[in-house]
Design a protein around this motif. Structure first.
Motif, mmCIF file in Angstrom:
data_model
loop_
_atom_site.group_PDB
_atom_site.id
_atom_site.type_symbol
_atom_site.label_atom_id
_atom_site.label_comp_id
_atom_site.label_asym_id
_atom_site.label_seq_id
_atom_site.Cartn_x
_atom_site.Cartn_y
_atom_site.Cartn_z
ATOM 1 N N ALA A 269 -8.949 40.992 44.200
ATOM 2 C CA ALA A 269 -10.143 40.894 44.280
ATOM 3 C C ALA A 269 -10.065 42.487 44.723
ATOM 4 O O ALA A 269 -8.395 42.552 45.661
ATOM 5 C CB ALA A 269 -11.033 40.488 45.159
ATOM 6 N N PRO A 270 -10.735 43.700 44.320
ATOM 7 C CA PRO A 270 -10.549 44.619 45.617
ATOM 8 C C PRO A 270 -10.787 44.835 47.111
ATOM 9 O O PRO A 270 -11.774 43.971 47.422
ATOM 10 C CB PRO A 270 -11.778 44.895 43.640
ATOM 11 N N THR A 271 -10.389 46.020 47.877
ATOM 12 C CA THR A 271 -10.235 45.954 48.846
ATOM 13 C C THR A 271 -11.353 47.200 49.235
ATOM 14 O O THR A 271 -11.699 47.881 48.189
ATOM 15 C CB THR A 271 -8.970 46.545 49.939
ATOM 16 N N GLU A 272 -11.923 47.341 50.083
ATOM 17 C CA GLU A 272 -13.056 48.110 51.311
ATOM 18 C C GLU A 272 -12.775 49.869 50.198
ATOM 19 O O GLU A 272 -11.426 49.687 50.273
ATOM 20 C CB GLU A 272 -13.471 48.564 51.840
ATOM 21 N N GLY A 273 -13.416 50.205 49.148
ATOM 22 C CA GLY A 273 -13.228 51.709 48.796
ATOM 23 C C GLY A 273 -13.131 51.329 47.392
ATOM 24 O O GLY A 273 -13.571 52.462 46.885
ATOM 25 N N VAL A 274 -12.559 50.175 46.676
ATOM 26 C CA VAL A 274 -12.783 50.123 45.236
ATOM 27 C C VAL A 274 -13.709 50.118 44.819
ATOM 28 O O VAL A 274 -14.756 48.718 44.647
ATOM 29 C CB VAL A 274 -11.794 48.927 45.004
ATOM 30 N N LEU A 275 -14.402 51.099 43.745
ATOM 31 C CA LEU A 275 -15.732 50.953 43.054
ATOM 32 C C LEU A 275 -15.422 50.970 41.923
ATOM 33 O O LEU A 275 -16.837 50.364 41.568
ATOM 34 C CB LEU A 275 -16.209 52.306 43.548
ATOM 35 N N LYS A 276 -14.944 50.439 41.458
ATOM 36 C CA LYS A 276 -14.064 49.606 39.696
ATOM 37 C C LYS A 276 -15.560 48.394 39.508
ATOM 38 O O LYS A 276 -14.981 47.738 40.342
ATOM 39 C CB LYS A 276 -13.141 49.178 39.505
#
Length: 201
Positions: free
Chosen positions: A37-44
């Motif tokens: 899962a993405p971490t904070e700041g990844v907007l994709k």
């Protein structure tokens, strides 16, 4: 812990994001995040990811309760491209209702002020090496999400890499999982900050 590293405790982040957080806090000699899962700041947010998470995100009340998937939803999100019989067996064995708050916390991390549960310091020079393993056909955490997460890491003092295997999100539960496990262990032993003898298989 400084205020810049304090985060809320509404829900434990998903496994791959949790691995990144542990490394950021100085734990571990090396980390491998599989279909993270993405971490904070990844907007994709590709369409397949939005479709995969819609059964949870469609109702705000799901942020405070356990949510389950039908087999059809599970198959699209986790076992796409897998034989129907194998997919159904995986669903019957592994699918359980899960805390919807985990997903809501991840999705809203970029919308709230301050650092949230999935924040990491992308410039942390002291972080242990990190490998992203991505599934080529993953719908819920597609390769583009993994690539975006990787690109956020800016430190040149530590190792951050990515590799891709053919398969969906559930690839570690399918035939051929041994190859993925071997790659993860081989990479961790080769890149660990601690001496290889200190890492036990």
């Amino acid at each position: 812990m400084s205020s810049t590293r304090r985060r809320s405790s509404s829900a434990t982040p998903p496994g791959g994001a949790f691995t990144q957080i542990l490394l950021d806090h100085g734990y571990g000699a090396a980390g491998v995040a599989i279909n993270s899962a993405p971490t904070e700041g990844v907007l994709k947010a590709p369409f397949s990811q939005l479709r995969s998470t819609f059964p949870v995100l469609k109702n705000p009340l799901n942020a405070h309760r356990a949510v389950g998937f039908t087999h059809e939803q599970f198959q699209y999100s986790f076992t796409n491209g897998v034989d129907e019989e194998i997919s159904r067996k995986a669903y019957e064995r592994y699918a359980i209702a899960a805390n919807g708050g985990i997903l809501f916390g991840s999705v809203t991390a970029n919308l709230k002020p301050g650092h949230q549960d999935t924040w990491v310091d992308y410039h942390n020079d002291d972080r242990a090496p990190l490998l992203f393993i991505s599934g080529s056909d993953d719908h819920i955490m597609p390769p583009s999400v993994q690539q975006s997460n990787l690109k956020h890491y800016k430190s040149k003092e530590t190792v951050t890499e990515i590799t891709e295997f053919e398969g969906p999100h559930f690839m570690v539960g399918l035939d051929g999982w041994e190859q993925i496990a071997d790659k993860a262990l081989e990479w961790a032993l080769a890149n660990a900050k601690a001496p290889a003898g200190a890492v036990t298989a």
